[in-house]
Design a protein around this motif. Structure first.
Motif, PDB file in Angstrom:
ATOM      1  N   ARG A 219       0.846  -1.192   0.000  1.00 50.73           N
ATOM      2  CA  ARG A 219       0.000   0.000   0.000  1.00 50.73           C
ATOM      3  C   ARG A 219       0.882   1.242   0.000  1.00 50.73           C
ATOM      4  O   ARG A 219       1.846   1.348   0.776  1.00 50.73           O
ATOM      5  N   ASN A 220       0.561   2.184  -0.858  1.00 57.25           N
ATOM      6  CA  ASN A 220       1.286   3.452  -0.928  1.00 57.25           C
ATOM      7  C   ASN A 220       0.879   4.328   0.263  1.00 57.25           C
ATOM      8  O   ASN A 220      -0.303   4.639   0.439  1.00 57.25           O
ATOM      9  N   LEU A 221       1.856   4.716   1.072  1.00 57.24           N
ATOM     10  CA  LEU A 221       1.590   5.526   2.261  1.00 57.24           C
ATOM     11  C   LEU A 221       1.622   7.028   1.977  1.00 57.24           C
ATOM     12  O   LEU A 221       1.513   7.832   2.901  1.00 57.24           O
ATOM     13  N   ARG A 222       1.789   7.406   0.723  1.00 56.85           N
ATOM     14  CA  ARG A 222       1.693   8.800   0.264  1.00 56.85           C
ATOM     15  C   ARG A 222       2.865   9.673   0.726  1.00 56.85           C
ATOM     16  O   ARG A 222       2.793  10.898   0.622  1.00 56.85           O
ATOM     17  N   ASN A 223       3.924   9.069   1.230  1.00 51.78           N
ATOM     18  CA  ASN A 223       5.086   9.837   1.698  1.00 51.78           C
ATOM     19  C   ASN A 223       6.394   9.271   1.158  1.00 51.78           C
ATOM     20  O   ASN A 223       7.456   9.457   1.744  1.00 51.78           O
ATOM     21  N   GLY A 224       6.286   8.552   0.037  1.00 47.96           N
ATOM     22  CA  GLY A 224       7.459   7.914  -0.539  1.00 47.96           C
ATOM     23  C   GLY A 224       7.706   6.519  -0.023  1.00 47.96           C
ATOM     24  O   GLY A 224       8.633   5.844  -0.475  1.00 47.96           O
ATOM     25  N   ARG A 225       6.883   6.065   0.922  1.00 44.83           N
ATOM     26  CA  ARG A 225       7.047   4.746   1.509  1.00 44.83           C
ATOM     27  C   ARG A 225       5.836   3.859   1.214  1.00 44.83           C
ATOM     28  O   ARG A 225       4.747   4.353   0.897  1.00 44.83           O
ATOM     29  N   PHE A 226       6.061   2.543   1.343  1.00 43.51           N
ATOM     30  CA  PHE A 226       5.010   1.558   1.125  1.00 43.51           C
ATOM     31  C   PHE A 226       4.906   0.661   2.351  1.00 43.51           C
ATOM     32  O   PHE A 226       5.894   0.401   3.037  1.00 43.51           O
TER      33      PHE A 226
END
Length: 544
Positions: free
Chosen positions: A396-403
């Motif tokens: 899942r894309n956490l919207r901050n460059g991380r998954f």
């Protein structure tokens, strides 16, 4: 009171998170996709040709607005074409549509190469590729010979992609080659040091087997193709084991470049020089190795603007005991290995193949799915945590460059174990929720679907070229809705030697309309639309 408020807030946050956790189910059986597709031995594999598997494709071959499915098969069995009946069911139409070729099918890619309004299909093989011309959605005809695509020797063709690299409005064709292979000359398991794995004799390769060169075909006005591999520079590298072709504009200059995922050798990045030639610059641009300078076992590759930077980054699947690779595009086609900082460095026991970015929760941020399966069924003898059949991975894309890895909470279709290869992603029922077609070795395919649709708005863009190629392959889209801007591009090929829906899918979150849609067509025409409706398929044609 303050502590209670904090606890309440945390509870609400957890409830929101839990509500968004997807539940993916395999609906292949009720959909009618029950035919098994052989790809060599399931207990032992004597030759490397049994390991690479086959691709899949989602294409709308009859222009009825519903995605049909093509599934490649190895081991001398026929590949199959299924028609989408529109009620969650697929019907085998292989014989009626003329798709009857037997052989060791590898990859597949799609595009309207003759600009007649119907999507054509190209299938790569160990042996001889085939170009299926779509004749009005009524039948496919093998035009390989008349199109000038007959090869002068047996080749281990793998990934492919249609692209218009010279902006002449016709789709050219890039084809990767894995290595030189024959049943007669390839050593048997255990014959040399390249034919062992964890003290087990296994099929030989790719190390120790001869390299081959990649191919670029230029499309001519008369519907034929000319091999320009040497002239263009695509055929120059001769020390790579090449699998997936991923064509996209990585440096934002409006010209399509070509990334090739390579096995146990540095991956390749061909930058378009805008004069009919390409320069191979993977090492210079940071897309050849991992961050330790090691060549990985690249299998599949996919691309997306996952961090809303306006640039297409590249994700590549690799072998067990290796990390997956996320090449973040820092701008202008300059990449850095962001696997560790993105949270993707912990899954090292899987052999990854097909992959794809897709927005499963419709929040406007691309998530990522990859499928796995070892090349050596013999690994089961060791009784360790590496398996021939293994589960999928969902980030899942956490919207901050991380998954965030949510695989173990994402439903049985993610956790079920298969030895999977090709992956295609598309919306089979036009409800805004994307489905995933997976080719499993020696089994029926998987058709992965969420049991309940996510909350959120969406749009599917069906682009049609006029001066540009009819499939609009290479068209770049910038979409702004609800204060968020997303970027994507129509492309052929990718994943792992497979073809996903040519339509572009965008999750829009709570946005009730599209504020601005900007399209840069391959012809150079700039097109801007405003105030578009959501939760529908929008068919947009290039302005004359």
């Amino acid at each position: 009171m303050r502590a209670a408020a904090i606890l309440t807030g945390l509870a609400l946050l957890w409830q929101d998170h839990a509500a968004k956790t997807p539940d993916f189910r395999d609906v292949a059986v009720p959909a009618g996709l029950t035919q098994a597709f052989p790809n060599g031995g399931m207990v032992t594999k004597e030759y490397i040709i049994e390991t690479t598997g086959s691709g899949v494709a989602f294409i709308d071959y009859d222009n009825d607005g519903l995605l049909d499915a093509f599934i490649g098969s190895g081991d001398g069995a026929p590949s199959r074409l299924y028609h989408n009946e529109g009620n969650g069911k697929f019907r085998d139409v292989s014989a009626a549509m003329g798709v009857t070729r037997n052989g060791w099918a590898q990859g597949t890619c799609a595009g309207d190469y003759d600009n007649d309004g119907f999507t054509d299909l190209f299938v790569t093989y160990w042996g001889q590729n085939i170009l299926y011309k779509n004749e009005g959605g009524k039948r496919f005809r093998d035009v390989t010979k008349e199109a000038g695509l007959v090869q002068d020797r047996v080749r281990y063709n793998t990934g492919c992609a249609f692209l218009d690299y010279d902006h002449d409005g016709r789709l050219d064709l890039a084809v990767a080659n894995y290595l030189k292979f024959s049943f007669e000359e390839t050593p048997k398991p255990g014959a040399n040091p390249y034919c062992w794995y964890l003290q087990i004799p296994v099929n030989c390769g790719p190390r120790g087997l001869p390299f081959d060169r990649n191919i670029l075909y230029h499309a001519n006005p008369d519907g034929t193709f000319t091999d320009v591999s040497e002239k263009s520079g695509i055929g120059a590298p001769d020390r790579s084991y090449c699998l997936t072709v991923l064509a996209a504009d990585y440096d934002g200059d409006g010209w399509t470049d070509i990334f090739v995922a390579c096995d146990q050798t540095p991956s390749l990045l061909f930058m378009n020089q805008k004069d009919g030639t390409f320069a191979e610059e993977a090492v210079l641009r940071g897309a050849a190795f991992d961050d330790n300078g090691k060549a990985m076992s690249g299998m599949g590759a996919t691309s997306a603007d996952y961090n809303h930077s306006g640039w297409l980054s590249i994700f590549r699947t690799n072998f067990s005991d290796e990390r997956e690779t996320l090449y973040r595009n820092r701008g202008q086609g300059e990449f850095e290995d962001a696997t560790l900082t993105s949270g993707m460095a912990h899954n090292t026991k899987f052999v990854g193949w097909g992959c794809g970015f897709f927005d499963f929760d419709l929040d406007g941020w691309k998530d990522l799915l990859l499928v796995n399966g070892h090349v050596f069924p013999e690994i089961e003898r060791k009784k360790i945590d590496i398996h021939f059949k293994d589960r999928r991975i969902l980030y899942r894309n956490l919207r901050n460059g991380r998954f965030e890895d949510i695989s173990l909470q994402a439903g049985p279709a993610i956790q079920e174990k298969h030895s999977s290869r090709g992956v295609a992603i598309g919306d089979i029922d036009n409800d805004g929720q994307l489905e995933v077609l997976v080719n499993n070795q020696g089994e029926a395919p998987s058709l992965i679907k969420q049991s309940a649709g996510p909350q959120g708005n969406w749009v599917l863009l069906q682009l049609t070229g006029s001066k540009s190629n009819r499939s609009a392959i290479g068209a770049r889209v910038r979409l702004t809705a609800g204060g968020m801007t997303q970027y994507d591009e129509v492309r052929s090929g990718g994943g792992f030697i497979s073809q996903s829906d040519l339509r572009l899918h965008f999750g829009l979150g709570e946005a009730k309309r599209i504020d601005k849609l900007e399209i840069l067509w391959p012809s150079g025409v700039k097109d801007e639309r405003t105030g578009l409706e959501v939760n529908r398929v929008l068919t947009l044609k290039e302005p004359q």
